[in-house]
Design a protein around this motif. Sequence first.
Motif, PDB file in Angstrom:
ATOM      1  N   GLU A 279      -7.172  -7.134   3.460  1.00  0.00           N
ATOM      2  CA  GLU A 279      -7.471  -5.926   4.007  1.00  0.00           C
ATOM      3  C   GLU A 279      -6.382  -5.238   4.353  1.00  0.00           C
ATOM      4  N   GLY A 282      -4.870  -3.473   1.394  1.00  0.00           N
ATOM      5  CA  GLY A 282      -5.892  -2.483   0.503  1.00  0.00           C
ATOM      6  C   GLY A 282      -6.088  -3.126  -0.894  1.00  0.00           C
ATOM      7  N   CYS A 284      -8.277  -4.265  -3.563  1.00  0.00           N
ATOM      8  CA  CYS A 284     -10.119  -4.116  -3.784  1.00  0.00           C
ATOM      9  C   CYS A 284     -10.369  -5.131  -5.087  1.00  0.00           C
ATOM     10  N   ARG A 312      -9.788  -4.060   8.376  1.00  0.00           N
ATOM     11  CA  ARG A 312     -10.652  -3.130   7.471  1.00  0.00           C
ATOM     12  C   ARG A 312     -10.786  -1.794   8.111  1.00  0.00           C
ATOM     13  N   ALA A 315      -6.128   2.127  10.366  1.00  0.00           N
ATOM     14  CA  ALA A 315      -5.564   3.105   9.376  1.00  0.00           C
ATOM     15  C   ALA A 315      -5.033   2.556   8.148  1.00  0.00           C
ATOM     16  N   SER A 316      -5.276   3.181   6.901  1.00  0.00           N
ATOM     17  CA  SER A 316      -4.815   2.465   5.562  1.00  0.00           C
ATOM     18  C   SER A 316      -3.427   2.401   5.668  1.00  0.00           C
ATOM     19  N   LEU A 317      -2.829   1.054   5.371  1.00  0.00           N
ATOM     20  CA  LEU A 317      -1.285   0.911   5.225  1.00  0.00           C
ATOM     21  C   LEU A 317      -0.884   1.530   3.797  1.00  0.00           C
ATOM     22  N   LYS A 318      -1.779   1.437   2.889  1.00  0.00           N
ATOM     23  CA  LYS A 318      -1.463   1.650   1.624  1.00  0.00           C
ATOM     24  C   LYS A 318      -1.382   3.386   1.438  1.00  0.00           C
ATOM     25  N   GLN A 319      -2.118   4.074   2.316  1.00  0.00           N
ATOM     26  CA  GLN A 319      -2.016   5.485   2.395  1.00  0.00           C
ATOM     27  C   GLN A 319      -0.921   5.926   3.058  1.00  0.00           C
ATOM     28  N   HIS A 320      -0.428   5.223   4.230  1.00  0.00           N
ATOM     29  CA  HIS A 320       0.522   5.703   5.075  1.00  0.00           C
ATOM     30  C   HIS A 320       1.890   5.330   4.202  1.00  0.00           C
TER      31      HIS A 320
END
Length: 406
Positions: A279, A282, A284, A312, A315-320
């Motif tokens: 999670e 990120g 999937c 989940r 805030a999205s770590l991947k996007q950050h």
Amino acid sequence: MEASEDTEEPPLPLALARFQVSEEFGFLLPDPLTELPEPYSPWMDIAHELPQLIMSHQLRSRVHQMPQLSTQHLRGREQLHLAHLALSFITMGYIWQEGEEGTVQVLPRNLAVPYWEVSQALGLPPILSHADFVLANWRRKDPHGPLEIENLDTIITLPGGESLRGFILVTLLVEKAAVPGIKAISQALGAILQGDGDTLHRALEELAGAIEAMSTALRRMHDYVDPEVFYSVIRIFLSGWKDNPAMPHGLVYEGVSPEPLAFSGGSAAQSTVLHAFDELLGICHRQDTAAFLHRMRDYMPPAHRAFVERIRGAASLKQHVLCSGDARLRLAFNRCVSALTDFRSYHITIVTKYIATAAAKARARRAEAGARPAPSALEDKGTGGSHIFTFLKSIRDTTREGMLSA
């Protein structure tokens, strides 16, 4: 009968204690109780004799003589966990005492009713799961000694001797190795909220190191677990009555439900650690694989399941990391994904040795001896009921796809 809960509201975005996660032990139950109060000695007496009772085919008759005990004298989460552990092990022994071909359709009332009540109080299913088998089933030989395999033992066991002990305790060491990574999740999510790149980088490095340490711990399986004993003795006692051809109709819990109920057996997919890391990073998974993994969350203690859900929803770590444009963060993120991919690849290596290769050897030995084929319902399935290699390769491949490109 009551479970104690933490009520204090945490100052951090993800305070571990609120989710029954320990700073020292992670998802392991900290220093579990090893004995229940005296009224419950009928359970504990049987639980402590399980290997002998099963091997001598006497467990079922002992269970039939067991008094039906009220669960109302159990106090607090620790007593409930030990009761659940004992009743889970007794149940698995009762069901599988005579092997795949000698299963029963009904769990007797004197076992089924208290087991159901304790399960309801903990929010766990009435079957042996990772939460019992590993998280709540350990004690130190020297109470002041280290959390190392030489100083550890199980509280309750089943047939399988030293190999079963090794299987449980090596898995426990994998959970223990994950602890810095679990703490790093909280630090990483806090750093995203604060926009603190340095703290986030440190947290990701900590997480990668923890996953690498988990792989190192998992390698010790070879030193402590005999593949033949795991495959031919231990494995059946971890099997459930959902998606299992040996018990196609499930199990009637007498005094609980007139209809049979179906539950999956113990599985590494019930460990909260990898769900939490997935999670955060990120990852999937593909639809059918993801559906099985989500179902396995029902076998986690509810507070641990809530921890995964909180990650989940964060805030999205991947996007950050992508939006930061920070090459250092991207490298640290990819190190985490790479370490997780390697861990899953190594898990496939272990499963190949302990299930596929062991199954082939067992078949060859039976053919050589001219024996009739043994039941093979579980040969290509994990104890949780998944088609094991398809499942493990799928989650390994989707983990690898989580890498960020430059």
